[in-house]
Design a protein around this motif. Structure first.
Motif, short mmCIF file in Angstrom:
data_model
loop_
_atom_site.label_atom_id
_atom_site.label_comp_id
_atom_site.label_asym_id
_atom_site.label_seq_id
_atom_site.Cartn_x
_atom_site.Cartn_y
_atom_site.Cartn_z
N ILE A 194 0.87 -1.18 0.00
CA ILE A 194 0.00 0.00 0.00
C ILE A 194 0.91 1.23 0.00
CG2 ILE A 194 -1.98 -1.04 1.20
CD1 ILE A 194 -0.94 0.50 3.76
N SER A 195 0.31 2.37 -0.33
CA SER A 195 1.11 3.60 -0.33
C SER A 195 0.69 4.45 0.87
CB SER A 195 0.86 4.34 -1.64
OG SER A 195 0.98 5.72 -1.43
N MET A 196 1.65 4.75 1.73
CA MET A 196 1.33 5.62 2.87
C MET A 196 1.02 7.03 2.37
SD MET A 196 1.09 3.82 5.52
CE MET A 196 1.09 4.86 6.99
N ASP A 197 1.59 7.42 1.22
CA ASP A 197 1.25 8.73 0.64
C ASP A 197 -0.24 8.79 0.30
OD1 ASP A 197 3.80 9.57 0.89
OD2 ASP A 197 4.36 9.23 -1.21
N ASP A 198 -0.75 7.67 -0.26
CA ASP A 198 -2.19 7.63 -0.57
C ASP A 198 -3.01 7.77 0.71
OD1 ASP A 198 -1.56 7.25 -3.17
OD2 ASP A 198 -2.21 5.16 -3.29
N TYR A 199 -2.55 7.09 1.77
CA TYR A 199 -3.27 7.20 3.05
C TYR A 199 -3.30 8.65 3.52
CZ TYR A 199 -3.85 7.48 8.08
OH TYR A 199 -4.24 7.88 9.32
N TYR A 200 -2.11 9.29 3.52
CA TYR A 200 -2.05 10.66 4.05
C TYR A 200 -2.85 11.62 3.17
CZ TYR A 200 1.24 9.19 7.62
OH TYR A 200 1.80 8.57 8.70
N ALA A 215 -7.13 -1.60 10.62
CA ALA A 215 -5.76 -1.90 10.21
C ALA A 215 -5.46 -1.36 8.82
CB ALA A 215 -5.54 -3.42 10.24
N THR A 216 -6.50 -1.20 7.99
CA THR A 216 -6.25 -0.72 6.63
C THR A 216 -6.36 0.81 6.52
OG1 THR A 216 -8.58 -1.10 6.08
CG2 THR A 216 -7.05 -2.84 5.52
N GLN A 217 -7.11 1.43 7.42
CA GLN A 217 -7.34 2.89 7.33
C GLN A 217 -6.68 3.66 8.47
OE1 GLN A 217 -9.27 4.25 4.66
NE2 GLN A 217 -8.95 2.13 3.99
N PHE A 218 -6.06 2.93 9.42
CA PHE A 218 -5.46 3.54 10.61
C PHE A 218 -6.52 4.44 11.27
CE2 PHE A 218 -2.04 2.85 7.42
CZ PHE A 218 -1.47 1.76 8.04
N VAL A 219 -6.20 5.74 11.44
CA VAL A 219 -7.24 6.67 11.91
C VAL A 219 -7.63 7.51 10.69
CG1 VAL A 219 -7.76 8.62 13.43
CG2 VAL A 219 -6.26 6.77 14.23
N MET A 220 -8.90 7.49 10.34
CA MET A 220 -9.34 8.20 9.12
C MET A 220 -10.53 9.09 9.46
SD MET A 220 -8.90 8.75 5.90
CE MET A 220 -7.69 7.53 5.40
N PRO A 221 -10.42 10.40 9.19
CA PRO A 221 -11.55 11.29 9.50
C PRO A 221 -12.74 11.08 8.58
CG PRO A 221 -9.69 12.52 8.54
CD PRO A 221 -9.24 11.11 8.67
N VAL A 222 -13.93 11.25 9.15
CA VAL A 222 -15.19 11.19 8.40
C VAL A 222 -15.72 12.61 8.30
CG1 VAL A 222 -17.59 10.38 8.50
CG2 VAL A 222 -15.72 8.85 9.22
N VAL A 223 -16.01 13.08 7.08
CA VAL A 223 -16.45 14.48 6.92
C VAL A 223 -17.94 14.60 6.59
CG1 VAL A 223 -14.17 15.43 6.40
CG2 VAL A 223 -15.58 14.53 4.52
N LYS A 224 -18.54 13.48 6.16
CA LYS A 224 -19.98 13.52 5.86
C LYS A 224 -20.60 12.19 6.25
CE LYS A 224 -21.06 16.61 2.01
NZ LYS A 224 -21.38 16.65 0.57
#
Ligand code: PDD
Length: 283
Positions: A119-125, A245-254
């Protein structure tokens, strides 16, 4: 998918890796699994995941086909053989191959499959800076979703519904109107400075990422509560998140097309993500 996978004791080209059509994982979803993230060639929160795998095995009366120490050995081999820097390991154990019959087969060796992908951590960020959209769907699952089984049709349908509605994740709602969790993640909301996540009962999978974030928050003396929340609570939330494990901490905006806060990634998202990234155990 990377080139080499592990299937029942053998490392094999992924495209040649096969399972028997009588495998009970295929016939009955009779098995369990884990997903491990890899960051900088190290396994994230290995102990948490492997201990949950053993708990899942135990809950469905399945014996591990290999000794406990062999798991990390094979996972590390796959990281090396597939030249993974950042990635995901998928590990599945089923009750093995036997003529189709609901009751447990006798003397059947469980099947084990491990695959790896980058996976790409850049894509995650970059995804993190935009946040994700969530669709609320009914929770149609069985009563033991605390066990990480292969029985994934309800979350598959929930995620598909989310995607068809322009969303990235589904938050599943129970018959009492409370959000249980995401189709493949745990759910969190922040109301003022109160961080809330659903309690770890049989109605959710107790995420390893969730536990790591909780430990990180405790270290930083950031308060959180384990409490059920519903649509009304989501309406007044100023921030929201998922963890996995795949999204780590991911904000939800809607959520269901309604903005969370001002519809942008909030300031706590970064605080929680940084606290989590600092606290993870790499092995
Ligand atoms: N899913 N809840 C559900 C229903 C999940 O499927 C997952 C993970 C989580 C988060 O657990 P963890 O933090 O241990 O990954 C919560 C994995 C990633 C999957 O099935 O792909």
């Amino acid at each position: 998918m990377s080139a080499i996978s592990y299937v029942n004791g053998v490392y094999i080209d992924h495209q040649d890796a096969m399972v028997n059509i009588e495998d009970r994982g295929y016939q009955f979803a009779d098995g369990v699994y884990e997903v491990f993230a890899v960051i900088k060639k190290k396994i994230v929160d290995y102990d948490g995941h492997i201990n949950r795998l053993y708990r899942s095995l135990n809950e469905i009366s399945l014996k591990s086909p290999i000794v406990k120490d062999a798991y990390i050995f094979h996972i590390r081999n796959l990281i090396r053989k597939n030249n993974i820097k950042d990635g995901l390991i998928y590990l599945q154990i089923s009750r093995g191959v036997a003529q189709r019959d609901f009751k447990f087969p006798k003397n059947t060796k469980p099947s084990i499959v491990i695959t790896a992908k980058s996976i790409s951590m850049d894509d995650y960020y970059s995804k993190f800076t935009k946040g994700i959209k969530v669709k609320i769907t009914d929770d149609l699952r069985w009563k033991r979703v605390d066990i990480k089984t292969l029985n994934l049709l309800p979350p598959v349908l929930a995620k598909q519904k989310a995607v068809e509605n322009g969303c990235d994740e589904a938050w599943m709602i129970d018959s009492e109107g409370y959000i249980t969790e995401g189709s493949s993640s745990n759910a969190w909301i922040l109301i003022k400075d109160k961080l809330i996540t659903t309690p770890a009962t049989n109605s959710i999978l107790k995420g390893i990422t969730r536990t790591s974030l909780i430990n990180a928050l405790k270290k930083k003396k950031i308060k959180f509560i384990e409490k059920r929340f519903n649509k009304k609570d989501i309406k007044i939330a100023n921030e929201a998140f998922i963890t996995s494990a795949t999204q780590f901490v991911m904000p939800v905006v809607k959520v269901d097309n309604a903005k969370i806060g001002d519809g942008k990634v909030g300031k706590y998202a970064n605080i929680f993500k940084d606290a989590y990234m600092e606290a993870i155990q790499l092995k």
